[in-house]
Scaffold this motif. Structure first.
Motif, PDB file in Angstrom:
ATOM      1  N   VAL A 497       5.501  15.061  -2.729  1.00  0.00           N
ATOM      2  CA  VAL A 497       5.091  14.063  -1.732  1.00  0.00           C
ATOM      3  C   VAL A 497       4.865  14.769  -0.403  1.00  0.00           C
ATOM      4  O   VAL A 497       5.793  15.413   0.123  1.00  0.00           O
ATOM      5  CB  VAL A 497       6.161  12.962  -1.584  1.00  0.00           C
ATOM      6  N   PRO A 498       3.654  14.697   0.169  1.00  0.00           N
ATOM      7  CA  PRO A 498       3.389  15.382   1.443  1.00  0.00           C
ATOM      8  C   PRO A 498       4.281  14.862   2.557  1.00  0.00           C
ATOM      9  O   PRO A 498       4.719  13.708   2.551  1.00  0.00           O
ATOM     10  CB  PRO A 498       1.901  15.073   1.708  1.00  0.00           C
ATOM     11  N   ALA A 499       4.554  15.720   3.514  1.00  0.00           N
ATOM     12  CA  ALA A 499       5.372  15.316   4.656  1.00  0.00           C
ATOM     13  C   ALA A 499       4.688  14.190   5.423  1.00  0.00           C
ATOM     14  O   ALA A 499       3.462  14.178   5.593  1.00  0.00           O
ATOM     15  CB  ALA A 499       5.619  16.512   5.560  1.00  0.00           C
ATOM     16  N   GLY A 500       5.463  13.214   5.865  1.00  0.00           N
ATOM     17  CA  GLY A 500       4.933  12.088   6.630  1.00  0.00           C
ATOM     18  C   GLY A 500       4.346  10.975   5.790  1.00  0.00           C
ATOM     19  O   GLY A 500       3.731  10.063   6.326  1.00  0.00           O
ATOM     20  N   HIS A 501       4.516  11.039   4.473  1.00  0.00           N
ATOM     21  CA  HIS A 501       3.972  10.016   3.584  1.00  0.00           C
ATOM     22  C   HIS A 501       5.081   9.386   2.753  1.00  0.00           C
ATOM     23  O   HIS A 501       6.148   9.977   2.550  1.00  0.00           O
ATOM     24  CB  HIS A 501       2.915  10.607   2.656  1.00  0.00           C
ATOM     25  N   ARG A 502       4.819   8.185   2.277  1.00  0.00           N
ATOM     26  CA  ARG A 502       5.715   7.484   1.369  1.00  0.00           C
ATOM     27  C   ARG A 502       4.924   7.006   0.160  1.00  0.00           C
ATOM     28  O   ARG A 502       3.691   6.908   0.204  1.00  0.00           O
ATOM     29  CB  ARG A 502       6.365   6.298   2.077  1.00  0.00           C
ATOM     30  N   VAL A 503       5.632   6.723  -0.920  1.00  0.00           N
ATOM     31  CA  VAL A 503       4.996   6.260  -2.145  1.00  0.00           C
ATOM     32  C   VAL A 503       4.822   4.739  -2.068  1.00  0.00           C
ATOM     33  O   VAL A 503       5.800   4.000  -1.925  1.00  0.00           O
ATOM     34  CB  VAL A 503       5.847   6.645  -3.369  1.00  0.00           C
ATOM     35  N   ALA A 504       3.567   4.298  -2.187  1.00  0.00           N
ATOM     36  CA  ALA A 504       3.269   2.864  -2.104  1.00  0.00           C
ATOM     37  C   ALA A 504       3.118   2.222  -3.472  1.00  0.00           C
ATOM     38  O   ALA A 504       3.228   0.999  -3.592  1.00  0.00           O
ATOM     39  CB  ALA A 504       1.995   2.644  -1.285  1.00  0.00           C
ATOM     40  N   GLY A 505       2.873   2.998  -4.510  1.00  0.00           N
ATOM     41  CA  GLY A 505       2.705   2.429  -5.844  1.00  0.00           C
ATOM     42  C   GLY A 505       2.441   3.503  -6.874  1.00  0.00           C
ATOM     43  O   GLY A 505       1.847   4.542  -6.570  1.00  0.00           O
ATOM     44  N   VAL A 506       2.883   3.240  -8.114  1.00  0.00           N
ATOM     45  CA  VAL A 506       2.698   4.183  -9.211  1.00  0.00           C
ATOM     46  C   VAL A 506       2.285   3.406 -10.450  1.00  0.00           C
ATOM     47  O   VAL A 506       2.873   2.361 -10.769  1.00  0.00           O
ATOM     48  CB  VAL A 506       3.989   4.974  -9.501  1.00  0.00           C
ATOM     49  N   LYS A 507       1.273   3.894 -11.162  1.00  0.00           N
ATOM     50  CA  LYS A 507       0.819   3.275 -12.408  1.00  0.00           C
ATOM     51  C   LYS A 507       0.701   4.339 -13.496  1.00  0.00           C
ATOM     52  O   LYS A 507       0.271   5.461 -13.230  1.00  0.00           O
ATOM     53  CB  LYS A 507      -0.526   2.585 -12.221  1.00  0.00           C
ATOM     54  N   VAL A 508       1.107   3.965 -14.717  1.00  0.00           N
ATOM     55  CA  VAL A 508       0.954   4.813 -15.889  1.00  0.00           C
ATOM     56  C   VAL A 508       0.101   4.063 -16.891  1.00  0.00           C
ATOM     57  O   VAL A 508       0.491   2.986 -17.363  1.00  0.00           O
ATOM     58  CB  VAL A 508       2.322   5.165 -16.511  1.00  0.00           C
ATOM     59  N   ASP A 509      -1.102   4.601 -17.162  1.00  0.00           N
ATOM     60  CA  ASP A 509      -2.067   3.937 -18.039  1.00  0.00           C
ATOM     61  C   ASP A 509      -2.326   2.508 -17.605  1.00  0.00           C
ATOM     62  O   ASP A 509      -2.398   1.560 -18.409  1.00  0.00           O
ATOM     63  CB  ASP A 509      -1.575   3.970 -19.489  1.00  0.00           C
ATOM     64  N   GLY A 510      -2.470   2.291 -16.287  1.00  0.00           N
ATOM     65  CA  GLY A 510      -2.801   0.987 -15.734  1.00  0.00           C
ATOM     66  C   GLY A 510      -1.630   0.049 -15.539  1.00  0.00           C
ATOM     67  O   GLY A 510      -1.813  -1.050 -15.005  1.00  0.00           O
ATOM     68  N   ARG A 511      -0.416   0.452 -15.928  1.00  0.00           N
ATOM     69  CA  ARG A 511       0.750  -0.415 -15.794  1.00  0.00           C
ATOM     70  C   ARG A 511       1.662   0.101 -14.681  1.00  0.00           C
ATOM     71  O   ARG A 511       1.839   1.297 -14.515  1.00  0.00           O
ATOM     72  CB  ARG A 511       1.539  -0.465 -17.109  1.00  0.00           C
ATOM     73  N   GLU A 512       2.240  -0.874 -13.939  1.00  0.00           N
ATOM     74  CA  GLU A 512       3.150  -0.503 -12.871  1.00  0.00           C
ATOM     75  C   GLU A 512       4.370   0.220 -13.439  1.00  0.00           C
ATOM     76  O   GLU A 512       4.865  -0.111 -14.513  1.00  0.00           O
ATOM     77  CB  GLU A 512       3.596  -1.745 -12.103  1.00  0.00           C
TER      78      GLU A 512
END
Length: 546
Positions: A497-512
């Motif tokens: 994860v780059p500095a200054g960023h946060r994770v807003a969402g993750v999908k695996v094969d289109g699913r959350e």
């Protein structure tokens, strides 16, 4: 038969009872075979690389006496004594390198006294000599193996390096009678104190035995260790212990022996090395632990000596600069080792297996692998299995103790404590390996199964990463291609994860998906790796300024 003699030379056999006999004739390799007679008996073999005759021999324990041996060239009509060596035996009568019989007795003693913490198993028997390779298993049986990491330790793969056996038994003492006993609840230790119980006279492979671990080997003793230890247990770490042969070479004076220093070879030579930094970090920490106890590591002198031998042996063309990538701390990579060894005729880097025996563990099950080279250890062996001098110190034991402590820690980019051997494949080895395929499991056994399955299929898996931006929002798209037939295996992708960023969402094969943040600003996305194509997308947003 006519006999010709030459002037004798003189050596002392101080506290050692092995000797290496080297003889370099002026006219090169002769037609008549050379043999040795006297206090030692046997034949000398021609070494094409060094351009000399050589052989390893065991000296008898004579105490304060005189002895000799002669190097002889014999034909049907003439017997010529090329060299006579007089020996003055001065070593202590209690010191001698442990033979297989001694090790067999000590293994039986440990298994009897410390049962059920210690278990002994025969891996392979040499019918001609009546000896076998023995494996010691040290662990607390009350704790299931599924909750433990596995460490494989080997010593004396070169038979005359007897100090490694003493080091491993000293480590066993620390585990069974010292403060190391608590580690028996966390680790399963697999220890072979003497890998090859044959002398160099009895084993035609001699010094090259630790380079016979390639996939197509037919050596039955090595196959037994591979099948009954490596493939069965799939250890997280394999440490192969060595010591310099200076204690066994009567041609080396005491001041020359003292110049030998410790060093560590880490990582296999044929991988790109995206996870090499983990191996190097562990090696450096082992070295610092030994240095804190007064041991020095100067691998630069070792390499410079090798470079001089290259130039003297015409391995280097006139004007060519020999590659010398030194790590002043005493660590060098398996890639460097293979490069130098190839110049000396070993032919390592061109093979699909790694440079040394422990590197086979890296290639087979992605174990943390290291070769520890230590100064010769002189131990008085004749007064019991755990008798050591009052000021006993051994850098190998110190490093192994530190290794146990490191296995408890969490390394950057690892989602759980333990040895960092779960990174399987990076995204085409791009800069900083920002996306890495990892093994995953709910316990140690499941993690081992995932690691080994994915690692052995790594050449059939491809990772492709793309990065797109829309304003300040970044989206990382990863396509995972598995072209081999494989049942669904627990695994995951690790993102930086780059500095200054946060994770807003993750999908695996289109699913959350619900990812996990792990140490060192890394994101871990678990899923099942399957045959075909899989897609993982991660949306990154910058932190909002207040």
């Amino acid at each position: 038969m006519k006999t010709c003699k030459v002037q004798a030379k003189y050596v002392e056999a101080d506290y050692c009872s092995w000797t290496i006999v080297n003889f370099k004739p002026r006219s090169g390799k002769g037609e008549a075979p050379l043999c040795v007679r006297g206090d030692i008996q046997g034949r000398l073999a021609w070494d094409n690389v060094a351009g000399r005759y050589t052989g390893w021999f065991e000296l008898p324990a004579k105490g304060e006496e005189l002895g000799f041996y002669e190097i002889i060239s014999a034909t049907e009509s003439v017997e010529q004594v090329l060299q006579r060596v007089n020996i003055r035996y001065t070593f202590d009568k209690f010191y001698f390198p442990p033979r297989w019989e001694n090790i067999n007795d000590i293994n039986a003693y440990l298994a009897r006294r410390f049962a059920p913490l210690v278990r002994r198993e025969a891996l392979y028997r040499y019918p001609r000599y009546g000896r076998n390779i023995q494996l010691l298993t040290l662990t607390d049986p009350k704790v299931p193996v599924s909750k433990k990491q596995i460490i494989f330790l080997t010593g004396r793969i070169h038979n005359p390096e007897s100090g490694t056996t003493a080091s491993l038994f000293r480590f066993c003492q620390w585990l069974l009678e010292g403060e190391g006993r608590e580690y028996l609840r966390e680790y399963l230790f697999l220890i072979i104190p003497m890998v090859i119980p044959l002398t160099f006279e009895e084993d035609p492979r001699a010094h090259a035995v630790n380079r016979e671990w390639r996939d197509d080997t037919v050596e039955p003793d090595i196959l037994a260790i591979r099948e009954k230890v490596i493939d069965r247990y799939r250890p997280e770490a394999w440490i192969d212990c060595h010591t310099f042969n200076a204690e066994m070479d009567l041609a080396n004076k005491k001041e020359m022996r003292e110049k030998h220093s410790d060093y560590i070879v880490a990582h296999a030579p044929n991988e790109e090395g995206f996870d090499y930094e983990y191996s190097r970090d562990i090696a450096l920490r082992l070295i610092r632990a030994a240095e804190a106890q007064g041991f020095q590591h100067r691998n630069r002198a070792y390499f410079l000596g090798w470079e001089r031998s290259f130039r003297k042996g015409s391995f280097v063309q006139p004007g060519e600069k020999v590659r010398t990538r030194f790590d002043p701390a005493g660590v060098f990579s398996g890639q460097d080792y293979a490069f130098y060894a190839d110049r000396d005729g070993y032919g390592l880097s061109g093979r699909t297996w790694a440079a040394m025996a422990c590197d086979y563990g890296y290639d087979r099950c992605h174990a943390i692998n290291m070769c520890l080279e230590s100064k010769p250890l002189h131990v008085y062996w004749g007064q019991g299995p755990f008798h050591y001098p009052r000021r006993f110190s051994d850098s190998t034991v110190i490093k192994l103790q530190e290794l146990c402590r490191l296995g408890r820690e969490g390394f950057a980019g690892q989602y759980q404590p333990g040895f960092p051997c779960n990174l399987v494949l990076a995204d085409v080895y791009q800069e900083s390996a920002s996306v890495v395929l990892c093994a995953w499991g709910r316990d140690r056994e499941a993690l081992r199964q995932s690691r080994v399955t994915l690692w052995r299929r790594r050449r059939s898996i491809r990772i492709h990463r793309t990065l797109s931006s829309k304003g300040s929002i970044k989206t990382v798209q990863v396509q995972l291609y598995c072209v081999c037939s494989i049942k669904p295996v627990p695994g995951g992708l690790r993102f930086l994860v780059p500095a200054g960023h946060r994770v807003a969402g993750v999908k695996v094969d289109g699913r959350e998906c619900r990812p996990k943040m792990i140490r060192g600003d890394y994101l871990f996305v678990p899923f099942y790796v399957k045959q075909g194509k899989q897609e993982v997308s991660v949306v990154l947003k910058p932190f909002e300024r207040k």
